[in-house]
Design a protein around this motif. Sequence first.
Motif, PDB file in Angstrom:
ATOM      1  N   ARG A 177       0.870  -1.076   0.124  1.00 65.35           N
ATOM      2  CA  ARG A 177      -0.135   0.041   0.004  1.00 65.35           C
ATOM      3  C   ARG A 177       0.852   1.317  -0.011  1.00 65.35           C
ATOM      4  NH1 ARG A 177      -5.856  -0.071   1.341  1.00 65.35           N
ATOM      5  NH2 ARG A 177      -5.228   2.046   1.992  1.00 65.35           N
ATOM      6  N   LEU A 178       2.029   1.188   0.780  1.00 60.58           N
ATOM      7  CA  LEU A 178       2.563   2.455   0.868  1.00 60.58           C
ATOM      8  C   LEU A 178       3.637   2.565  -0.382  1.00 60.58           C
ATOM      9  CD1 LEU A 178       4.181   2.878   4.415  1.00 60.58           C
ATOM     10  CD2 LEU A 178       2.549   4.096   3.119  1.00 60.58           C
ATOM     11  N   GLY A 179       3.817   1.551  -0.956  1.00 56.24           N
ATOM     12  CA  GLY A 179       4.639   1.371  -2.268  1.00 56.24           C
ATOM     13  C   GLY A 179       3.742   1.953  -3.719  1.00 56.24           C
ATOM     14  N   ALA A 180       2.784   1.344  -3.330  1.00 51.26           N
ATOM     15  CA  ALA A 180       1.562   2.035  -4.721  1.00 51.26           C
ATOM     16  C   ALA A 180       1.405   3.306  -4.326  1.00 51.26           C
ATOM     17  CB  ALA A 180       0.292   1.272  -4.665  1.00 51.26           C
ATOM     18  N   SER A 181       1.352   3.995  -2.887  1.00 51.21           N
ATOM     19  CA  SER A 181       0.966   5.500  -2.896  1.00 51.21           C
ATOM     20  C   SER A 181       1.870   6.272  -2.877  1.00 51.21           C
ATOM     21  CB  SER A 181       0.336   5.516  -1.793  1.00 51.21           C
ATOM     22  OG  SER A 181      -0.875   4.606  -1.687  1.00 51.21           O
ATOM     23  N   GLN A 182       3.289   5.825  -3.350  1.00 50.74           N
ATOM     24  CA  GLN A 182       4.338   6.681  -3.128  1.00 50.74           C
ATOM     25  C   GLN A 182       4.449   7.776  -4.002  1.00 50.74           C
ATOM     26  OE1 GLN A 182       7.517   3.967  -3.570  1.00 50.74           O
ATOM     27  NE2 GLN A 182       7.687   4.093  -5.972  1.00 50.74           N
ATOM     28  N   TRP A 210       4.083  11.338   6.081  1.00 48.15           N
ATOM     29  CA  TRP A 210       2.913  10.472   5.815  1.00 48.15           C
ATOM     30  C   TRP A 210       1.910  10.388   6.824  1.00 48.15           C
ATOM     31  CZ3 TRP A 210       6.815   5.958   4.458  1.00 48.15           C
ATOM     32  CH2 TRP A 210       7.299   6.255   2.887  1.00 48.15           C
ATOM     33  N   ARG A 211       2.103  10.416   8.207  1.00 46.48           N
ATOM     34  CA  ARG A 211       1.338  10.502   9.289  1.00 46.48           C
ATOM     35  C   ARG A 211       0.307  11.864   9.101  1.00 46.48           C
ATOM     36  NH1 ARG A 211       2.964  10.690  15.459  1.00 46.48           N
ATOM     37  NH2 ARG A 211       3.354  12.914  14.807  1.00 46.48           N
ATOM     38  N   ARG A 212       1.067  13.175   8.588  1.00 51.94           N
ATOM     39  CA  ARG A 212       0.171  14.231   8.570  1.00 51.94           C
ATOM     40  C   ARG A 212      -0.869  13.756   7.361  1.00 51.94           C
ATOM     41  NH1 ARG A 212       5.033  17.062   7.882  1.00 51.94           N
ATOM     42  NH2 ARG A 212       5.791  17.137   9.945  1.00 51.94           N
ATOM     43  N   ARG A 213      -0.276  13.180   6.237  1.00 55.97           N
ATOM     44  CA  ARG A 213      -1.378  13.080   5.170  1.00 55.97           C
ATOM     45  C   ARG A 213      -2.337  11.822   5.377  1.00 55.97           C
ATOM     46  NH1 ARG A 213       3.716  14.088   1.610  1.00 55.97           N
ATOM     47  NH2 ARG A 213       3.292  16.414   0.922  1.00 55.97           N
ATOM     48  N   THR A 214      -2.164  11.296   6.488  1.00 54.94           N
ATOM     49  CA  THR A 214      -2.991  10.122   6.987  1.00 54.94           C
ATOM     50  C   THR A 214      -2.687   8.833   6.053  1.00 54.94           C
ATOM     51  OG1 THR A 214      -5.049  10.695   5.637  1.00 54.94           O
ATOM     52  CG2 THR A 214      -4.777  11.532   7.851  1.00 54.94           C
ATOM     53  N   LEU A 215      -1.790   8.853   5.294  1.00 51.56           N
ATOM     54  CA  LEU A 215      -1.359   7.745   4.562  1.00 51.56           C
ATOM     55  C   LEU A 215      -0.903   6.540   5.250  1.00 51.56           C
ATOM     56  CD1 LEU A 215      -0.708   6.571   1.743  1.00 51.56           C
ATOM     57  CD2 LEU A 215       1.464   7.337   1.778  1.00 51.56           C
ATOM     58  N   LEU A 216      -0.266   6.921   6.375  1.00 53.54           N
ATOM     59  CA  LEU A 216       0.339   5.779   7.339  1.00 53.54           C
ATOM     60  C   LEU A 216      -0.979   5.235   7.881  1.00 53.54           C
ATOM     61  CD1 LEU A 216       3.054   4.507   8.162  1.00 53.54           C
ATOM     62  CD2 LEU A 216       2.767   6.137  10.179  1.00 53.54           C
ATOM     63  N   GLN A 217      -1.853   5.810   8.310  1.00 50.89           N
ATOM     64  CA  GLN A 217      -3.188   5.499   9.188  1.00 50.89           C
ATOM     65  C   GLN A 217      -3.819   4.535   8.166  1.00 50.89           C
ATOM     66  OE1 GLN A 217      -3.479   5.585  12.528  1.00 50.89           O
ATOM     67  NE2 GLN A 217      -4.794   4.109  12.265  1.00 50.89           N
ATOM     68  N   GLN A 218      -3.897   4.879   6.980  1.00 43.57           N
ATOM     69  CA  GLN A 218      -4.689   4.124   6.079  1.00 43.57           C
ATOM     70  C   GLN A 218      -4.079   2.978   5.811  1.00 43.57           C
ATOM     71  OE1 GLN A 218      -5.059   6.691   2.664  1.00 43.57           O
ATOM     72  NE2 GLN A 218      -6.680   8.257   3.744  1.00 43.57           N
ATOM     73  N   SER A 219      -2.726   3.009   5.535  1.00 43.12           N
ATOM     74  CA  SER A 219      -2.286   1.647   5.115  1.00 43.12           C
ATOM     75  C   SER A 219      -1.950   0.952   6.560  1.00 43.12           C
ATOM     76  CB  SER A 219      -0.554   1.910   4.831  1.00 43.12           C
ATOM     77  OG  SER A 219      -0.608   2.783   3.724  1.00 43.12           O
ATOM     78  N   LEU A 220      -1.889   1.268   7.753  1.00 42.43           N
ATOM     79  CA  LEU A 220      -1.967   0.363   8.895  1.00 42.43           C
ATOM     80  C   LEU A 220      -3.274  -0.335   8.981  1.00 42.43           C
ATOM     81  CD1 LEU A 220       0.242   2.452  11.249  1.00 42.43           C
ATOM     82  CD2 LEU A 220       0.625   0.280  10.252  1.00 42.43           C
ATOM     83  N   ASN A 221      -4.545   0.604   8.724  1.00 38.76           N
ATOM     84  CA  ASN A 221      -5.872   0.078   8.774  1.00 38.76           C
ATOM     85  C   ASN A 221      -6.126  -1.193   7.921  1.00 38.76           C
ATOM     86  OD1 ASN A 221      -6.615   1.716  10.731  1.00 38.76           O
ATOM     87  ND2 ASN A 221      -7.509   3.390   9.511  1.00 38.76           N
ATOM     88  N   CYS A 222      -5.478  -1.296   7.070  1.00 41.27           N
ATOM     89  CA  CYS A 222      -5.642  -2.271   5.896  1.00 41.27           C
ATOM     90  C   CYS A 222      -5.044  -3.514   6.548  1.00 41.27           C
ATOM     91  CB  CYS A 222      -5.038  -2.152   4.645  1.00 41.27           C
ATOM     92  SG  CYS A 222      -3.300  -2.394   4.465  1.00 41.27           S
TER      93      CYS A 222
END
Length: 83
Positions: free
Chosen positions: A10-15, A69-81
């Motif tokens: 997920r993080l790689g696809a969103s980079q 990434w935390r500010r952009r909520t990308l990290l939280q979204q990836s962890l939720n998956c």
Amino acid sequence: MDRTASFRHRLGASQTSVGHTSPDTWPPGRDIRLIPNAILWITQNDERWHRLPLTFPSPQTCYAKFLAWRRRTLLQQSLNCCV
């Protein structure tokens, strides 16, 4: 796909949305996937950033990306998956 692989995927696809694939913002020859791997290492081992192994980019770089990434909520979204 296990949780860790899903998180990395997920993080790689969103980079591209975080702007780290440009040659101007990431050193040539370095793998951007090292950053999510470093974040995983920190969380799985319950360690501090300054103890990050030398196989990863500098702790300052990893922590800065973590905060961005935390500010952009990308990290939280990836962890939720993964839960």
